[in-house]
Design an enzyme around this catalytic site. Sequence first.
Site, PDB file in Angstrom:
ATOM      1  CD  GLU A   1      -2.125  -2.220   1.538  1.00 49.00           C
ATOM      2  OE1 GLU A   1      -0.520  -2.855   1.478  1.00 49.00           O
ATOM      3  OE2 GLU A   1      -2.546  -2.959   1.295  1.00 49.00           O
ATOM      4  CB  SER A   2       2.018   4.290  -0.886  1.00 44.39           C
ATOM      5  OG  SER A   2       0.149   4.374  -1.106  1.00 44.39           O
TER       6      SER A   2
ATOM      7  CB  CYS B   1      -3.445   4.172   0.260  1.00 45.42           C
ATOM      8  SG  CYS B   1      -2.718   2.532  -1.088  1.00 45.42           S
TER       9      CYS B   1
ATOM     10  CB  SER C   1       3.387   1.659  -6.399  1.00 45.26           C
ATOM     11  OG  SER C   1       1.548   1.405  -6.311  1.00 45.26           O
TER      12      SER C   1
ATOM     13  CG  HIS D   1       1.155   5.240  -4.747  1.00 49.60           C
ATOM     14  ND1 HIS D   1       2.133   4.511  -4.397  1.00 49.60           N
ATOM     15  CD2 HIS D   1       2.458   6.600  -4.187  1.00 49.60           C
ATOM     16  CE1 HIS D   1       3.214   4.397  -4.327  1.00 49.60           C
ATOM     17  NE2 HIS D   1       3.258   5.294  -4.342  1.00 49.60           N
TER      18      HIS D   1
END
Length: 341
Positions: free
Chosen positions: A61-62, A76, A237, A251
Site C-alpha cells: 500500500e504505497s 493508502c 505504484s 500511486h
Amino acid sequence: ENNDQFFEGVEKLIEIWFTPAKNADLRKITRQQWENVLKIVRCEIISFTQSEQVDAYVLSESSMFVSRRRWILKTCGTTTPLRCVRAVLGLARDVAGHARVHNVFYSRREFARPAAQLQPHDNFDSEVKLLDSFFGDGRAYIMGPEKDCWYLYTLLPLEGTVDALEKEHTDANEGVGLSEPDQTIEILMSDLEPAVMDIFTRQYSADAAAATRESGIDKIIPGMVIDDFLFDPCGYSMNGVAKDGCYMTIHITPERACSYVSFESNVAVASYDELIARVLQAFRPAKFVLTVFATPDSPGASAARELKKFPALGAYSPLETQHCRFSGYELQYALYAKFPS
Ligand code: PUT
C-alpha cells in the site's frame, strides 16, 4: 456504487526529519526491522531501489523513503501508519543514532470513506491527539471545503530562538535546529479519465514497464531510475530516485467508482509549470488538490511564489486557495477543477 470495487486510494503521509547528529543514519535500520514496523501499519515491502542518498521501498500500500535523516511513509487503504511512529522513533534512536526530531509533517486528503478507517485514522482529531502524544504541541490545519479538504499536522513554527523552541519540545522530540533547502510538491487527483485508468490494469498492460511508458510516467521527471509495480487485476505504484537525491512517487487506484492518483516529488526546480502540465496530461483528473512546501532558500521557493498567484493551470481553475508559513516553510494549498466544457 459497487462496494466490491471500492478501494481507498487516498494516502496518509508522514515525513519526519531528525536533527543532524554525528554518524547517525536512518539507513542503519535493517530491512527486517522495517518489515516489523510495517506489520504494525498493515502493509509490506514489495520492491526496493536506492540512490546514494535515499532508499526507496514500494509497499503493498504505497511507499517508504529512508535517507540519512528523513523518513517518509505514505500508505493508502485502511493502513495505520501513525501506529508505527513510536517504533520508528525507538529504532531511530537505538539503531540509527537519531535521538532528536527536527520536524514532522503528517498530511492527507479527506478520505472517500472516512468511516472505513481504523483508529486513529477514523478522524483527524484522533490523529492529532496521537501525534501530540509523540511530539508535544503540534499545529493542526484543515484547508479547503469539507469533502475535498486537506489535513496537515506539523510542529511549532521556527520563528523565534532555537532555545525557546527547544523548550517547547519534549525530550523525545526536542531539537529544532539545522534546516536545509527543501521543497515538496503533491498533486492528489480524483475522478480520472477512464481511458487513462485502463492502462493500469493487467488486462490492458502486459507489465508495469508497459504502463509506465504508455502513460508517459517515464517522461514526467527525466533522469529518474524507476521502480514500478502493476497490481493484479489493477492498480499501480512507482518510486523514482535520481542521482541528486530527489525522489518521485506515483500511486494509482484505477477503479472507475473511486479513481484516484497521487503524485509527489521533492525535485528541485525553479518552476513547477512543466511538471504539473505533464502530470495533468498523463492522468486527466476532473479535480485535484495541489500542495507545495518550500523553504525560502530552496529552488522550489520561486516555483512556490509563482503558484502563490494561484494561476489557472491549462483547463483547470482554482476553486479554493490558501497560503501559510510555518516551521521554516511556505505552503501553498489549492483545490483545482476542470473548467466546464
Ligand atoms: N509532505 C510534507 C512535505 C514537507 C516538506 N518536505
